[in-house]
Design a protein around this motif. Structure first.
Motif: not given
Length: 328
Positions: A185-207
């Motif tokens: 519902y909130g703008r920043y909390s929604a961006f935070l939720l999407v950020l967590l998902e993006v990091v979750w699916c992107s960090f394995p390549f870096v790792m």
């Protein structure tokens, strides 16, 4: 950096360079004279020709079509054949740059992508160092878990994360005692939720990439730094990071490109851009203009602007590295 650590780093670099440049089996001399293009020198290009043709068809032609559509008035009327296409030149770009929403979306995209890149690099590098400190079985378990996250389709991962943070049935709200709090519902909390998902699916390549680079660093360098009394953070900052800078450059550029053009996570998790478009990013904004509003020329112009921004960011980053003396 202390003298012992500095000497260890230089010795490690010299060993890597000598190992790559010194021929085996004695000091044989190789003929380095340039070969004529019509002879054996053209053989590598012949091997690369099929891949270059495929890349040309998949990249160059779509970019050409994108730029072509961006200079025409191309709406549903032109698609259906009811009206002829009209050349407008830079008219679509003028409409884009005169739209206040475009600039707010561009700012939100830059800030969101920067946060995703920094978070992904931090998590990936930290876990890569952790992989070098644990035993074989925990390392294998962590690798499999990371690769599972990396292999999960974006739509599936976004749906799972939405369920985890669901205000009615999600386990996260229950564990945190937040009741029926809505994260989207909130703008920043929604961006935070999407950020967590993006990091979750992107960090394995870096790792995985950084872990492979760490394993290629001579063990004598790390042992010398440890004997000198350097902490783990100091070893990373003064020894590993300088030696892994080419690898870090690659993963950074890849992360910038991937995170700047995020579409699926935003579209799925915020319902197409959030309430009143509060969570729009450039790709979703271009999609809305092109397909929701049938302004295909305007959407193509936004796509071209996105491409130019990514090229500018990449070139600036490479230029900064070159000023620091890195070989590109």
């Amino acid at each position: 950096m202390t003298p012992t650590v500095g000497v260890a780093v230089e010795r490690g670099r010299l060993r890597v360079r000598r190992g790559l440049s010194r021929p085996r089996g004695g000091s044989r001399k190789f003929n380095t004279a340039p070969r004529p293009f019509g002879g054996a020198g053209c053989h590598p290009w012949l091997y690369l020709a099929p891949a270059l043709v495929v890349l040309g068809g998949l990249l160059i032609y779509p970019i050409y079509q994108l730029g072509l559509i961006s200079v025409f008035r191309y709406t549903q009327a032109q698609v259906s054949g009811g009206e002829p296409t009209a050349f407008v030149g830079l008219g679509n770009y003028s409409d884009v740059f005169s739209d206040d929403q475009f600039w707010s979306v561009l700012l939100a995209t830059v800030l969101f992508a920067a946060s995703c890149v920094v978070s992904t690099l931090a998590v990936g590098c930290a876990l890569a160092v952790l992989l070098t400190r644990v035993r074989a079985l925990p390392r294998l378990a962590l690798m499999l878990a990371a690769l599972g996250a990396w292999a999960t389709p974006a739509v599936t991962g976004s749906t799972v994360w939405l369920f985890l943070f669901d205000p009615d049935f999600g386990p996260v709200n229950r564990l945190l005692g937040l009741g029926d709090h809505s994260w989207t519902y909130g703008r920043y909390s929604a961006f935070l939720l999407v950020l967590l998902e993006v990091v979750w699916c992107s960090f394995p390549f870096v790792m995985v990439t950084v872990y492979a680079g760490i394993r290629s660093v001579p063990s004598e360098v790390l042992e010398a730094a440890a004997l000198d009394g350097a902490s783990q953070w100091r070893i990373w900052r003064s020894v590993l990071a300088p030696m892994l800078r080419p690898i870090l450059m690659i993963v950074t550029i890849q992360s910038v490109i991937w995170d700047f053009k995020v579409f699926t996570q935003i579209y799925v998790m915020t319902g197409g851009g959030g309430i009143a478009g509060q969570n729009l990013v450039l790709n979703v904004y271009a999609y809305q203009q092109a397909f929701a509003s049938s302004q295909y020329g305007l959407g193509a112009a936004i796509g071209v602007v996105t491409l130019l921004v990514l090229l500018a960011v990449t070139l600036v980053y490479l230029r900064l590295l070159r000023r620091q003396g890195e070989e590109l």
